[in-house]
Scaffold this motif. Structure first.
Motif, PDB file in Angstrom:
ATOM      1  N   GLU A  38     -46.568 -49.530 132.553  1.00 52.16           N
ATOM      2  CA  GLU A  38     -46.405 -48.129 133.089  1.00 52.16           C
ATOM      3  C   GLU A  38     -46.674 -47.057 131.949  1.00 52.16           C
ATOM      4  O   GLU A  38     -47.347 -45.919 132.236  1.00 52.16           O
ATOM      5  CB  GLU A  38     -45.461 -48.146 134.104  1.00 52.16           C
ATOM      6  CG  GLU A  38     -45.146 -46.564 134.794  1.00 52.16           C
ATOM      7  CD  GLU A  38     -45.888 -46.435 136.126  1.00 52.16           C
ATOM      8  OE1 GLU A  38     -46.672 -47.336 136.327  1.00 52.16           O
ATOM      9  OE2 GLU A  38     -45.844 -45.401 136.385  1.00 52.16           O
TER      10      GLU A  38
ATOM     11  N   SER B  49     -50.971 -28.701 131.703  1.00 49.35           N
ATOM     12  CA  SER B  49     -51.176 -29.610 132.789  1.00 49.35           C
ATOM     13  C   SER B  49     -49.813 -30.126 133.354  1.00 49.35           C
ATOM     14  O   SER B  49     -50.132 -30.744 134.384  1.00 49.35           O
ATOM     15  CB  SER B  49     -51.775 -31.044 132.032  1.00 49.35           C
ATOM     16  OG  SER B  49     -51.372 -31.287 130.909  1.00 49.35           O
TER      17      SER B  49
ATOM     18  N   SER C  94     -32.607 -30.614 142.683  1.00 48.92           N
ATOM     19  CA  SER C  94     -33.418 -31.460 143.507  1.00 48.92           C
ATOM     20  C   SER C  94     -34.554 -32.093 142.469  1.00 48.92           C
ATOM     21  O   SER C  94     -34.982 -33.313 142.376  1.00 48.92           O
ATOM     22  CB  SER C  94     -34.166 -30.891 144.753  1.00 48.92           C
ATOM     23  OG  SER C  94     -35.241 -30.059 144.168  1.00 48.92           O
ATOM     24  N   ARG C  95     -34.908 -31.166 141.566  1.00 51.76           N
ATOM     25  CA  ARG C  95     -35.581 -31.928 140.433  1.00 51.76           C
ATOM     26  C   ARG C  95     -35.259 -31.230 139.106  1.00 51.76           C
ATOM     27  O   ARG C  95     -35.073 -29.855 138.935  1.00 51.76           O
ATOM     28  CB  ARG C  95     -36.998 -31.417 140.617  1.00 51.76           C
ATOM     29  CG  ARG C  95     -37.586 -30.359 141.205  1.00 51.76           C
ATOM     30  CD  ARG C  95     -39.090 -30.424 141.767  1.00 51.76           C
ATOM     31  NE  ARG C  95     -40.012 -30.758 140.966  1.00 51.76           N
ATOM     32  CZ  ARG C  95     -41.100 -30.887 141.156  1.00 51.76           C
ATOM     33  NH1 ARG C  95     -41.572 -30.238 142.216  1.00 51.76           N
ATOM     34  NH2 ARG C  95     -42.156 -31.239 140.345  1.00 51.76           N
TER      35      ARG C  95
ATOM     36  N   LYS D  50     -29.661 -46.103 136.377  1.00 58.28           N
ATOM     37  CA  LYS D  50     -29.770 -47.408 137.425  1.00 58.28           C
ATOM     38  C   LYS D  50     -31.060 -47.954 137.658  1.00 58.28           C
ATOM     39  O   LYS D  50     -31.342 -48.880 138.338  1.00 58.28           O
ATOM     40  CB  LYS D  50     -28.934 -46.890 138.854  1.00 58.28           C
ATOM     41  CG  LYS D  50     -29.802 -45.335 139.289  1.00 58.28           C
ATOM     42  CD  LYS D  50     -29.030 -45.073 140.516  1.00 58.28           C
ATOM     43  CE  LYS D  50     -29.790 -44.041 140.935  1.00 58.28           C
ATOM     44  NZ  LYS D  50     -29.851 -42.632 140.100  1.00 58.28           N
ATOM     45  N   ASP D  51     -32.031 -47.032 137.129  1.00 60.79           N
ATOM     46  CA  ASP D  51     -33.521 -47.523 137.589  1.00 60.79           C
ATOM     47  C   ASP D  51     -33.913 -48.626 136.147  1.00 60.79           C
ATOM     48  O   ASP D  51     -34.954 -48.989 135.993  1.00 60.79           O
ATOM     49  CB  ASP D  51     -34.518 -46.714 137.708  1.00 60.79           C
ATOM     50  CG  ASP D  51     -34.330 -45.765 139.243  1.00 60.79           C
ATOM     51  OD1 ASP D  51     -33.833 -46.463 140.053  1.00 60.79           O
ATOM     52  OD2 ASP D  51     -34.644 -44.588 139.098  1.00 60.79           O
TER      53      ASP D  51
ATOM     54  N   VAL E 162     -37.056 -47.797 131.869  1.00 60.76           N
ATOM     55  CA  VAL E 162     -37.284 -47.527 133.276  1.00 60.76           C
ATOM     56  C   VAL E 162     -38.721 -47.806 133.743  1.00 60.76           C
ATOM     57  O   VAL E 162     -38.844 -48.450 134.749  1.00 60.76           O
ATOM     58  CB  VAL E 162     -36.889 -46.030 133.651  1.00 60.76           C
ATOM     59  CG1 VAL E 162     -37.663 -45.563 135.098  1.00 60.76           C
ATOM     60  CG2 VAL E 162     -35.544 -45.685 133.578  1.00 60.76           C
ATOM     61  N   PHE E 163     -39.654 -47.405 132.833  1.00 64.36           N
ATOM     62  CA  PHE E 163     -41.122 -47.483 133.117  1.00 64.36           C
ATOM     63  C   PHE E 163     -41.873 -48.907 132.814  1.00 64.36           C
ATOM     64  O   PHE E 163     -42.626 -49.402 133.546  1.00 64.36           O
ATOM     65  CB  PHE E 163     -41.934 -46.634 132.560  1.00 64.36           C
ATOM     66  CG  PHE E 163     -41.660 -45.123 133.030  1.00 64.36           C
ATOM     67  CD1 PHE E 163     -41.915 -44.733 134.476  1.00 64.36           C
ATOM     68  CD2 PHE E 163     -41.431 -44.125 132.354  1.00 64.36           C
ATOM     69  CE1 PHE E 163     -41.451 -43.392 134.867  1.00 64.36           C
ATOM     70  CE2 PHE E 163     -41.116 -42.732 132.923  1.00 64.36           C
ATOM     71  CZ  PHE E 163     -41.262 -42.609 133.996  1.00 64.36           C
TER      72      PHE E 163
ATOM     73  N   GLN F 292     -32.694 -38.066 140.007  1.00 71.42           N
ATOM     74  CA  GLN F 292     -31.928 -37.328 141.128  1.00 71.42           C
ATOM     75  C   GLN F 292     -30.606 -37.313 140.733  1.00 71.42           C
ATOM     76  O   GLN F 292     -30.071 -38.327 140.654  1.00 71.42           O
ATOM     77  CB  GLN F 292     -32.020 -38.178 142.267  1.00 71.42           C
ATOM     78  CG  GLN F 292     -33.733 -38.076 143.005  1.00 71.42           C
ATOM     79  CD  GLN F 292     -34.217 -39.120 144.107  1.00 71.42           C
ATOM     80  OE1 GLN F 292     -33.773 -40.193 143.963  1.00 71.42           O
ATOM     81  NE2 GLN F 292     -34.810 -38.321 145.148  1.00 71.42           N
TER      82      GLN F 292
ATOM     83  N   LEU G 164     -49.255 -43.456 131.270  1.00 71.87           N
ATOM     84  CA  LEU G 164     -48.503 -42.032 131.445  1.00 71.87           C
ATOM     85  C   LEU G 164     -48.834 -41.444 130.180  1.00 71.87           C
ATOM     86  O   LEU G 164     -48.759 -41.705 129.025  1.00 71.87           O
ATOM     87  CB  LEU G 164     -47.122 -42.210 131.544  1.00 71.87           C
ATOM     88  CG  LEU G 164     -46.535 -42.746 132.752  1.00 71.87           C
ATOM     89  CD1 LEU G 164     -45.009 -42.982 132.675  1.00 71.87           C
ATOM     90  CD2 LEU G 164     -46.725 -41.769 134.200  1.00 71.87           C
TER      91      LEU G 164
ATOM     92  N   GLU H 224     -27.467 -34.166 144.802  1.00 68.11           N
ATOM     93  CA  GLU H 224     -28.404 -33.261 145.024  1.00 68.11           C
ATOM     94  C   GLU H 224     -28.035 -31.866 144.716  1.00 68.11           C
ATOM     95  O   GLU H 224     -28.466 -30.948 145.548  1.00 68.11           O
ATOM     96  CB  GLU H 224     -28.827 -33.514 146.606  1.00 68.11           C
ATOM     97  CG  GLU H 224     -29.093 -34.950 146.892  1.00 68.11           C
ATOM     98  CD  GLU H 224     -30.382 -35.111 147.804  1.00 68.11           C
ATOM     99  OE1 GLU H 224     -30.846 -34.189 148.229  1.00 68.11           O
ATOM    100  OE2 GLU H 224     -30.875 -36.291 147.769  1.00 68.11           O
TER     101      GLU H 224
ATOM    102  N   ARG I  69     -38.986 -36.536 136.192  1.00 71.34           N
ATOM    103  CA  ARG I  69     -39.544 -36.148 137.506  1.00 71.34           C
ATOM    104  C   ARG I  69     -39.113 -37.331 138.365  1.00 71.34           C
ATOM    105  O   ARG I  69     -39.112 -36.976 139.687  1.00 71.34           O
ATOM    106  CB  ARG I  69     -40.863 -36.265 137.527  1.00 71.34           C
ATOM    107  CG  ARG I  69     -41.418 -34.978 136.828  1.00 71.34           C
ATOM    108  CD  ARG I  69     -42.906 -35.073 137.216  1.00 71.34           C
ATOM    109  NE  ARG I  69     -42.963 -33.603 137.029  1.00 71.34           N
ATOM    110  CZ  ARG I  69     -44.417 -33.019 137.627  1.00 71.34           C
ATOM    111  NH1 ARG I  69     -45.483 -33.889 137.917  1.00 71.34           N
ATOM    112  NH2 ARG I  69     -44.654 -31.876 137.269  1.00 71.34           N
ATOM    113  N   ILE I  70     -38.374 -38.394 138.196  1.00 71.85           N
ATOM    114  CA  ILE I  70     -37.961 -39.413 139.031  1.00 71.85           C
ATOM    115  C   ILE I  70     -36.186 -39.219 139.181  1.00 71.85           C
ATOM    116  O   ILE I  70     -35.811 -39.942 139.842  1.00 71.85           O
ATOM    117  CB  ILE I  70     -38.342 -40.808 138.626  1.00 71.85           C
ATOM    118  CG1 ILE I  70     -37.928 -41.345 137.443  1.00 71.85           C
ATOM    119  CG2 ILE I  70     -39.482 -41.068 138.808  1.00 71.85           C
ATOM    120  CD1 ILE I  70     -37.795 -42.836 137.511  1.00 71.85           C
TER     121      ILE I  70
ATOM    122  N   SER J 119     -42.383 -37.529 132.845  1.00 72.43           N
ATOM    123  CA  SER J 119     -42.528 -38.444 134.197  1.00 72.43           C
ATOM    124  C   SER J 119     -40.986 -38.761 134.271  1.00 72.43           C
ATOM    125  O   SER J 119     -40.688 -38.718 135.561  1.00 72.43           O
ATOM    126  CB  SER J 119     -43.437 -39.308 133.961  1.00 72.43           C
ATOM    127  OG  SER J 119     -44.616 -38.882 133.694  1.00 72.43           O
TER     128      SER J 119
ATOM    129  N   LEU K 216     -47.165 -27.687 133.904  1.00 70.60           N
ATOM    130  CA  LEU K 216     -46.309 -26.681 134.487  1.00 70.60           C
ATOM    131  C   LEU K 216     -47.033 -25.232 135.000  1.00 70.60           C
ATOM    132  O   LEU K 216     -47.031 -24.608 135.948  1.00 70.60           O
ATOM    133  CB  LEU K 216     -45.243 -26.094 133.385  1.00 70.60           C
ATOM    134  CG  LEU K 216     -44.240 -25.406 133.758  1.00 70.60           C
ATOM    135  CD1 LEU K 216     -43.132 -26.060 134.479  1.00 70.60           C
ATOM    136  CD2 LEU K 216     -43.297 -25.075 132.470  1.00 70.60           C
TER     137      LEU K 216
END
Lengths: 364, 399
Positions: A244, A111, A267-268, A164-165, A239-240, A260, A248, A264, A257-258, A254, A113
């Motif tokens: 949340e 689910s 990118s992921r 930072k999140d 973070v979540f 960054q 998940l 850059e 995936r957020i 997940s 990849l």
């Protein structure tokens, strides 16, 4: 038996660390948080400390019976019949655990990849990989674990970029909301069940060179792996947040995936985290398989490891295909984990006590 | 023999395994952006029978028909980096419109019109009209969350009016509209014009108890867009919007750096006006229990500099001190006004509820329990704002 190959206690620590970072890593934060909410961090620390009981028991057992694996100990201390019955139980439960974990692994792949790859294929490839890695040589086993350990730990640094999140109010209150002691301990047991899977150490006892340092180094290995998992729990929870996280399925995926990377460069990074996790799954499953194969070989007093591991493939494959859907997989998974936890903890402690009683009887 | 057998297995593993899920770039219909509007009921008749037969879609309360505008990248045409001047956006992207009762329904209808398989992995932004946002965006979010291809770092925007018009905006210097749009938001965040509210963050805010979400608000301006501030939510419903100044105030209260907005200040004696720009901010939102009730203290510290002084040339040390006093008073007033507005609409975008819940769990569990209880308390909550604005520099001019 005379052994030509041997491993050091630091290698044992490496094996422990790379074994406990495994399949549950992806989903563990969610399960603990669903049970205890914000108290997840405290519950995991308690779980981590409780988990060391099993390690201490196994290594103490190793100090006492330097020449025997857990299989040999069972036979020595409990007699041929009861001992072998327990041995079969160990091997069967190892196979079940491995089957369910390989299924969880395939399910994440399917689910997250590779949606078109049949999960049967991912399952069989992983089992074959473990089969082909070979069981003849214990030091090879230790080297494989030691080789992969950096690949498991270093990519976790990437998770730091999400700091930072991180919100403080997601982590507080430390004791959770209206939590009973029972619920809290359930969370702690979840953590414990997830990381107390280094039973393979009990199969390595005759090969360890320095039994004196084994407890100390083993605990280091346990805390290294345990802290890596704790780190994932703190980051995902921070973070979540609880609400949340409960939504998940694979929080760590997940989270990756957020992230960054500044500048850059990438990118992921979820692919990197997934690959890391695949290594982690491999080392964990390899440990389970090692116990099952070497254990069977010892019961039949043979060293045809390749034959045994090949015969086991279809059994594990069938076990992996039993659950019907994703909810069932984790239902089975948690239930077996709790059951196996009893073996992991009660068995070495029980053997230590029986050993002491029998000695006393013999002396008298 | 055994050796050869192993060799054979290794070789076949290398050759036969591999790319089960391979599907090449040109086989994918890469969707770069989605615009979601509400369509009227008459469109139901036009819908093809893809996920359901005619009129067989289960009737529900609050039934809506979405108009989905998808922007597809045309492979091979997208210029990476500075390219030739003669390609305009019409060549590199493609807008398709479909209708559906749900997101997946609309996308399935879209798939019927496309040869290639829809690929959402490169989606840059999702634009929603305020009509939808005011209704509820919960069901749209469900689809987006469930689909594994969608990045949590994609942007989500709200626009007043027709969302699909946003996708037409392409300035002459850019080749792909959605890349331009996503870039606009990204840069706006970098310069402190918008908070960092990408899809993943919005989801977290929606889930959290005691935190409400904010989503960037944009306005189509023909061939480009304008950042209009923020739309703020109560649960999954948009309840109001914030102007750019107010957005700046929200960012100040969150203590985010750098600051993106300058403010006009008039001196006490009305002799001159000054443009002041904050450049370093920090804030502290703390909650204390006073007489069994939560009391909130928001402390904002700002360091700023003067950017412009068009009328009077009279800056001096004393003048700056006087200005600081004025700007503190002014800033405090505007923050209080903003908070009153948020309290009236019961939207807790600063996460005060989450803080009460985190620091006073006993109080929360006994008195408040959930979001509903919190909104009741929040609307009459005692929130004290204090501001410490210091002006440090005046630029290259002495006076």
């Amino acid at each position: 038996m005379k052994h030509t190959d041997s491993i050091s206690s630091i290698q044992v620590a490496g094996i422990i660390a790379s074994t406990i970072i495994g399949v549950p890593l992806m989903v563990l934060p969610r399960f603990i948080v669903a049970e205890v909410g914000e108290a997840a961090i405290l519950a995991s620390v308690v779980g981590l400390i409780l988990s060391s009981i099993s390690l201490i028991a196994i290594t103490e057992l190793g100090k006492k019976y330097k020449e025997y694996t857990i299989i040999g100990c069972n036979r020595l201390l409990l007699g041929k019949y009861i001992g072998n019955l327990l041995n079969v139980l160990i091997i069967v439960s190892m196979m079940i655990v491995m089957g369910l974990e390989v299924r969880q692994f395939a399910e994440v792949l399917a689910s997250g990849l590779l949606p078109n790859t049949p999960i049967e294929f991912s399952i069989i490839i992983m089992i074959f990989l473990c089969t082909l890695a070979g069981f003849r040589n214990v030091s090879t086993f230790a080297y494989i674990h030691f080789f992969y350990l950096p690949f498991l730990l270093i990519p976790m640094v990437f998770l730091l970029f999400s700091i930072k999140d991180l919100e403080t109010y997601h982590l507080l209150p430390v004791f959770g909301h209206e939590l009973s002691l029972f619920q809290f301990m359930k969370g702690a047991f979840l953590m414990m069940a997830a990381i107390t899977n280094y039973f393979v150490v009990a199969m390595l006892i005759p090969y360890i060179k320095d039994h004196e340092n084994c407890v100390k180094n083993g605990i280091w290995g346990l805390f290294l792996g345990g802290l890596a998992i704790l780190f994932c729990i703190v980051m995902t929870l921070g973070v979540f947040g609880v609400q949340e996280l409960e939504l998940l399925y694979w929080p760590v995926l997940s989270l990756s995936r957020i992230i960054q990377i500044p500048g850059e460069v990438l990118s992921r990074i979820d692919a990197i985290i997934l690959i890391t996790w695949i290594f982690a799954v491999f080392t964990t499953l390899f440990s389970h398989y090692f116990v099952a194969v070497r254990g069977t070989a010892e019961i039949f007093r043979t060293d045809k490891f390749n034959l045994i591991s090949t015969i086991m493939v279809p059994f594990i494959y069938v076990i992996a295909l039993i659950p019907d859907n994703i909810y069932e997989i984790y239902d089975y998974g948690i239930n077996t984990a709790f059951f196996v936890l009893i073996i992991y903890i009660a068995l070495p402690i029980g053997l230590l006590i029986i050993g002491r009683i029998r000695k006393r009887v013999r002396v008298q | 023999m055994n050796k050869y057998f192993m060799f054979l297995i290794l070789v076949s593993a290398a050759l036969l395994g591999g790319c089960w899920d391979r599907y090449e770039l040109e086989e994918r219909a890469i969707i770069l952006a989605l615009a979601i509007d509400l369509a009227d009921e008459s469109k139901a008749a036009e819908m093809p029978e893809v996920t359901h037969g005619k009129g067989e879609f289960p009737e529900q309360e609050n039934q809506r028909i979405y108009k989905l505008t998808a922007q597809l990248a045309v492979p091979g045409k997208v210029m990476l980096g500075p390219g030739g001047g003669d390609t305009n956006s019409g060549d590199t992207d493609w807008l398709l419109v479909t209708y559906g009762y749900t997101m997946k329904d609309a996308l399935s209808n879209l798939q019927q019109e496309l040869a290639e398989k829809i690929h959402l992995g490169h989606i840059q932004l999702i634009v929603m009209s305020d009509q939808i946002a005011k209704n509820s965006i919960e069901d749209i979010m469900d689809f987006l969350r469930r689909d594994y291809e969608i990045r949590r770092t994609a942007w989500v925007m709200i626009t007043e009016g027709e969302a699909h018009q946003i996708l037409n905006a392409t300035p002459p210097i850019q080749t792909v509209p959605s890349l331009y749009l996503a870039n606009t938001l990204k840069e706006a965040v970098k310069f402190g014009k918008l908070p960092k509210e990408y899809l993943g963050k919005v989801w977290i805010d929606f889930s959290d108890i005691g935190v409400d979400a904010i989503i960037p608000l944009v306005q189509p301006m023909g061939d480009h867009i304008r950042v209009e501030g923020l739309a703020y939510f109560k649960e999954h419903k948009m309840v109001g919007k914030l102007s750019p100044t107010e957005t700046g105030a929200v960012l100040a209260m969150q203590g985010q750096n750098p600051a993106g907005y300058s403010n006009v200040v008039q001196s006490e004696d009305k002799s001159g006006i000054y443009m002041v720009k904050p450049y370093r901010r920090s804030s502290d939102i703390s909650v204390k229990m006073v007489d069994g009730k939560p009391k909130v203290f928001i402390r904002v510290n700002i360091e700023g500099f003067i950017e412009e002084e068009p009328k009077s040339k009279n800056l001096s040390g004393e003048k700056l001190e006087e200005l600081e006093k004025t700007i503190n008073k002014m800033g405090k007033e505007s923050l209080e006004k903003l908070i009153k507005k948020l309290q009236k609409d019961q939207s807790d975008i600063l996460g005060i509820g989450a803080r009460v819940r985190a620091y006073y769990p006993k109080y929360w569990n006994e008195q408040i329990k959930d979001d509903e209880g919190w909104y009741e308390v929040y609307k009459d909550l005692d929130i004290q704002v204090s501001m410490d604005y210091r002006i440090l520099r005046v630029g290259m001019e002495w006076k």
